[in-house]
Design an enzyme around this catalytic site. Structure first.
Site, short mmCIF file in Angstrom:
data_model
loop_
_atom_site.label_atom_id
_atom_site.label_comp_id
_atom_site.label_asym_id
_atom_site.label_seq_id
_atom_site.Cartn_x
_atom_site.Cartn_y
_atom_site.Cartn_z
N ARG A 9 37.97 12.12 -14.97
CA ARG A 9 37.70 13.43 -14.37
C ARG A 9 38.99 14.09 -13.93
O ARG A 9 39.93 13.44 -13.45
CB ARG A 9 36.80 13.27 -13.14
N HIS A 163 40.78 0.49 -11.37
CA HIS A 163 40.36 0.74 -9.99
C HIS A 163 39.17 -0.12 -9.55
O HIS A 163 38.78 -0.07 -8.39
CB HIS A 163 40.01 2.22 -9.82
N ASP A 370 33.60 -5.19 -4.82
CA ASP A 370 34.21 -3.86 -4.75
C ASP A 370 35.69 -3.97 -5.09
O ASP A 370 36.37 -4.90 -4.62
CB ASP A 370 34.05 -3.26 -3.35
N GLU A 378 39.52 4.15 5.88
CA GLU A 378 39.31 5.47 6.51
C GLU A 378 38.77 5.30 7.93
O GLU A 378 39.22 5.99 8.86
CB GLU A 378 38.34 6.29 5.67
N TYR A 497 65.90 -25.91 -33.71
CA TYR A 497 64.94 -26.20 -34.78
C TYR A 497 63.53 -25.72 -34.44
O TYR A 497 63.05 -24.75 -34.99
CB TYR A 497 64.91 -27.70 -35.10
N ASP A 676 64.95 -20.34 -29.46
CA ASP A 676 63.77 -19.66 -28.90
C ASP A 676 63.41 -20.12 -27.49
O ASP A 676 62.55 -19.53 -26.84
CB ASP A 676 62.55 -19.92 -29.79
#
Length: 722
Positions: A9, A163, A370, A378, A497, A676
Site C-alpha cells: 500500500r 514485518h 505477532d 504506544e 585440492y 577455497d
C-alpha cells in the site's frame, strides 16, 4: 540517488469526492518512520493506492495526483485483489507465518495472481530505477519482487523487510512454492526481521530448502553475499509521549475518567484476526471475575477490535464468537452502574486512542503470534504522571525488548488471569521502575532509528557486494593475469585440492582427480618455468597415490610434510602421540553426531562432518571447539575450523609456512595461490605483495580475486596457460 520504497500500500488514502479524488496521508508506523528518515536521497513510493477502478481516465487522474508526491500507483483488478491479496497473501502466507497451519488455503489461482502482481510492481518501478538507487521492499505480499528487480537491474541496492513472523523450517517446508519464494527474497542484499528468532528460522529454511552455504548471518551466492539481520521496529516515541498533553486529548481523557468513575481500566486494542488471541483473553478475564469477586464493580476491560476482513467467513465467525463471549460475560456479571467489558468494534482517531491509553491502568496485549506489536510500545510511551502496567504475550516480537512487562503465555488462560491480578496489586514504586526501564528502551529504539539503521546497513552491505563483484575474475582481470603469466620467467603455482581442483563432496574418498584434471596438471608441469605445488590438508599417502607419475611437488597435512624432487620431508620433529582427553572428546562428539568421523594423521586430528545435517553440524562444531580449548591450550595445540572439518594440530606449521619456505629457497617473478577454505587464508597472507591470491567460492577480504564456482577453476587455468 533515489530511495524507492515498494510496499503493498502507498502511505496515503485515496478518497472519492463527488467526481474527483482526494489524497489523504496515512499515519501508520511505516509511513512515519520512513518519512522521518534523514537522507539526501530523493524518496519515491510504489504501491497499490487502496482503491479499485477500471476506468482509465480515473487511473490517470489518480496517477497525476500521486506523482506530484513521488508516489507511483500499481492498479490491481478486482480479481487480483481477491487472489493476490485476500488469497495468497492473507489466506496462504499469513496463516502459515502465524502458525495457523490448519487455516492455510492452497489454490493455483492464488499463486498465479501473486506472481503476476509481483511482476506488476516490478514493471511499475523499473522505468525510474537507476544504478546505485536504494530499493526497499516491504513485507510478505512482495517476496518475489527483490529477485525480479535484481534480474533486470543487477547493480541496484535492494533491501527487504519482513514485518510478520517467519515460521520454523518444519512449518515453512509445507509451502509448495517454498523454493521460488526464498529465491525471490535472495534478490535482496539485506533481509531484515523484527527478531533474531525469525532470522534464525529464515536461515534454517535457506540451507535446508536451497542447500546454500550460510555463515552465521551471511548467505553466499555466486556473485554476492546476502546479509540477514534483526531490526526491531519502534514507534515515533516523542509523538506518543507528548500526545497526552494535547488539549484535545486532555479533554477526551477527562470525559472518559468521568464516565468510568474510580474503577480500574484494562485496555485491549487489536485488529480483528485469529492471531491476536482475543477469545483467550476474554475467557481469562471471565475467569478472573469468577475467581476474584472482590474486583467486580471495580475493574472493567475496554476492548477495541478494529474491523478487518469481516466479509471472510473465518473472520466473520471469529467476530460472532467475540460478540457472544462478551455478551455472556456482561450478561453474567453486569450490575447497575458497572459493565465488565466495554466493547468497541471500530477504529479510533489518534486523539481518542491516546486518551484511552492515557486513562488505562493496564494494557492487555496477548497475541498468539505477532511480528512485533506496536500497541504495546504506544501504550508505554503515553504513560507520564501515572504509570501503567503492560501484560505482554511472549509470542509477540516486542517481548524480547520489553522484559519488564508481565510476560505471559497467551495460550494459558490461567497465566493471563494471574497476570491481571499481579498487575492490579503491583506497588506503585515497582510500576514506575518497570515503566522507566521500558520507556528508556523504546525512546531509543524508535521507528526513525529502525529505518535509519536498515538503510545504513544496506548501503554498507551493497558496497561490500560491489567489492565482491570487482574481485570476481572477469575477462579484463584474466587478460591481465595472462599477460603477467606469459611475461614471467619463473613461476610458483600453489594449488589447494578439495573444493578447488576437486568439487567439495560429502564423501572425501570420492574426490579422486579426474582425467581432465590430470591432463591439465601434466600440461602445467611440463612447462619448465613452472613449479607447481599442491598445498593440501590431505595426508601424503593419498597425494602420492592419486598423483603418481606426475612431476608435482606437494605440501601435505597443511605443511607438516612436503615433497620435493620425488622425496618427502617432514616439518614435524616426531609423530604426535595424541592425548586421551582429546581423543575422548572427539569420539564423544562422533557418538552424538551421526555420519561424522575422525581422521588420524601423523600431524593432526580431523573431525569431519560433511554428511551431517547443517543445524546439528553447527551445534556440534561449537560444542567440540569449546570442549577442546582447555586441553589444546595445555598441550600447545591449535584448533583450526575449516570447510566441514575441525582440525587439531601443531601451531608451528600451516599452508602459509610452506609458502614462506618455498619463497626463501628461490626467487619467482610470478606467484599464484588458489584455495577455497579458511586454511587457505594462511597461504594468501604469506604471498609477496605482487602475488596473485584467488579465493574459490566464498568472499575473502584477503584474496585479490574470486572465482565464484569450483567448476570454473579448471577453465581458468586452461585459459591462463594456453
Amino acid at each position: 540517488m533515489k530511495l524507492i520504497i515498494i510496499a503493498n500500500r502507498l502511505p496515503v488514502k485515496i478518497e472519492r469526492k463527488n467526481d474527483s479524488f482526494a489524497v489523504k496521508r496515512s499515519e501508520g508506523g511505516l509511513a512515519t518512520g520512513l518519512g522521518s528518515l534523514k537522507t539526501e536521497a530523493e524518496m519515491h513510493w510504489v504501491g497499490w493506492p487502496g482503491i479499485y477502478t477500471d476506468n482509465e481516465k480515473e487511473k490517470q487522474e489518480i496517477t497525476g495526483k500521486l506523482n506530484e508526491l513521488n508516489y507511483h500507483p500499481v492498479f490491481l483488478s478486482a480479481e487480483q485483489i481477491e487472489n493476490y491479496y485476500e488469497g495468497y497473501s492473507n489466506s496462504t502466507i499469513w496463516p502459515l507465518c502465524h502458525y495457523f497451519f490448519s487455516f492455510v488455503q492452497y489454490k493455483t489461482e492464488y499463486w498465479e495472481a501473486y506472481r503476476q502482481v509481483n511482476t506488476l510492481f516490478c514493471e511499475e518501478a523499473l522505468p525510474f530505477i537507476e544504478d546505485d538507487d536504494i530499493i526497499w521492499v516491504q513485507d510478505y505480499q512482495l517476496m518475489l519482487l527483490p529477485k525480479k528487480i535484481r534480474d533486470k537491474k543487477p547493480n541496484v541496492n535492494i533491501g527487504y523487510f519482513h514485518h510478520i513472523p517467519f515460521p520454523s523450517y518444519e512449518l515453512f517446508r509445507v509451502l509448495p512454492e517454498r523454493e521460488e519464494v526464498l529465491e525471490g527474497l535472495l534478490g535482496a542484499d539485506l533481509i531484515g526481521f523484527h527478531t533474531h528468532d525469525y532470522m534464525r528460522h529464515f536461515i534454517s529454511a535457506i540451507y535446508r530448502v536451497l542447500d546454500l552455504n550460510c555463515n552465521l548471518d551471511e548467505i553466499s551466492l555466486k556473485d554476492r553475499i546476502v546479509h540477514v539481520d534483526a531490526f526491531p521496529m519502534g514507534i515515533n516515541y516523542e509523538q506518543y509521549h507528548k500526545a497526552p498533553t494535547l488539549a484535545g486529548v486532555k479533554k477526551r481523557s477527562d470525559r472518559l475518567k468521568e464516565e468510568l468513575g474510580n474503577q480500574t481500566t484494562i485496555l485491549s486494542v487489536d485488529r480483528l484476526d485469529y492471531s491476536k488471541g482475543i477469545l483467550h483473553r476474554l475467557n481469562a478475564f471471565a475467569n478472573f471475575l469468577e475467581n476474584h469477586p472482590e474486583y467486580r464493580k471495580k475493574v472493567s476491560l475496554a476492548m477495541i477490535v478494529v474491523p478487518s476482513r469481516d466479509a471472510v467467513d473465518r473472520y466473520a465467525d471469529l467476530k460472532t464468537q467475540i460478540d457472544q463471549t462478551i455478551g455472556k460475560i456482561n450478561g453474567q456479571y453486569s450490575t447497575p452502574g458497572w459493565t465488565p467489558v466495554y466493547y468497541f468494534y471500530q477504529s479510533f482517531p489518534f486523539e481518542e486512542l491516546i486518551a484511552l491509553y492515557d486513562i488505562a491502568d493496564v494494557a492487555l496485549v496477548t497475541p498468539l503470534r505477532d511480528g512485533m506489536n506496536l500497541v504495546a510500545k504506544e501504550y508505554l510511551a503515553t504513560k507520564r504522571d501515572k504509570p501503567g502496567v503492560l501484560i505482554l504475550s511472549e509470542m509477540a516480537g516486542a517481548a524480547i525488548e520489553l522484559p519488564d512487562s508481565i510476560i505471559i503465555n497467551p495460550n494459558d488462560t490461567q497465566e493471563i488471569e494471574n497476570a491481571i491480578l499481579e498487575a492490579l496489586t503491583m506497588p506503585e514504586k515497582e510500576k514506575r521502575a518497570r515503566l522507566d526501564k521500558m520507556q528508556k528502551r523504546i525512546s531509543t529504539q524508535t521507528v526513525k532509528k529502525w529505518a535509519g539503521d536498515f538503510v545504513k546497513d544496506l548501503r554498507h552491505i551493497s558496497e561490500q557486494n560491489k567489492e565482491i563483484i570487482q574481485k570476481t575474475l572477469g575477462k579484463r582481470q584474466l587478460t591481465q593475469l595472462k599477460k603477467e603469466y606469459q611475461q614471467a620467467s619463473k613461476r610458483l603455482i600453489l594449488l589447494d585440492y578439495d573444493g578447488t581442483l576437486s568439487p567439495f563432496v560429502k564423501n572425501p574418498e570420492d574426490a579422486l582427480p579426474t582425467e581432465e584434471l590430470l591432463k591439465l596438471l601434466t600440461k602445467m608441469t611440463s612447462d619448465k618455468k613452472n613449479k607447481v605445488v599442491i598445498n593440501s590438508g590431505r595426508n601424503r599417502q593419498v597425494l602420492d597415490k592419486w598423483f603418481k607419475g606426475l612431476n608435482l611437488d606437494f605440501a601435505a597435512e597443511h605443511g607438516a610434510y612436503f615433497k620435493e624432487n620425488g622425496k618427502w620431508h617432514k616439518n614435524i620433529q616426531q609423530k604426535i602421540e595424541w592425548d586421551d582427553e582429546i581423543l575422548n572428546i572427539i569420539e564423544h562428539t562422533i557418538e552424538k553426531t551421526p555420519r561424522s568421523h575422525m581422521e588420524v594423521k601423523d600431524s593432526s586430528l580431523v573431525w569431519h562432518y560433511r554428511k551431517v545435517d547443517v543445524w546439528l553440524a553447527e551445534l556440534r562444531q561449537k560444542q567440540l571447539i569449546n570442549a577442546l580449548i582447555g586441553p589444546a591450550s595445555r598441550l600447545n595445540l591449535q584448533i583450526v575450523p575449516g570447510n566441514k572439518i575441525v582440525e587439531i594440530k601443531s601451531p608451528d606449521f600451516n599452508k602459509g609456512s610452506e609458502v614462506r619456505r618455498l619463497l626463501q629457497k628461490d626467487n619467482y617473478d610470478f606467484v599464484l595461490a588458489i584455495g577455497d577454505d579458511t586454511t587457505d587464508e594462511d597461504m594468501f597472507h604469506a604471498l609477496p605483495p605482487d602475488g596473485v591470491s584467488i579465493k574459490v567460492g566464498n568472499f575473502s577480504p584477503v584474496a585479490k580475486y574470486r572465482i565464484p564456482l569450483q567448476s570454473s577453476v579448471m577453465p581458468f587455468f586452461e585459459n591462463l596457460i594456453k
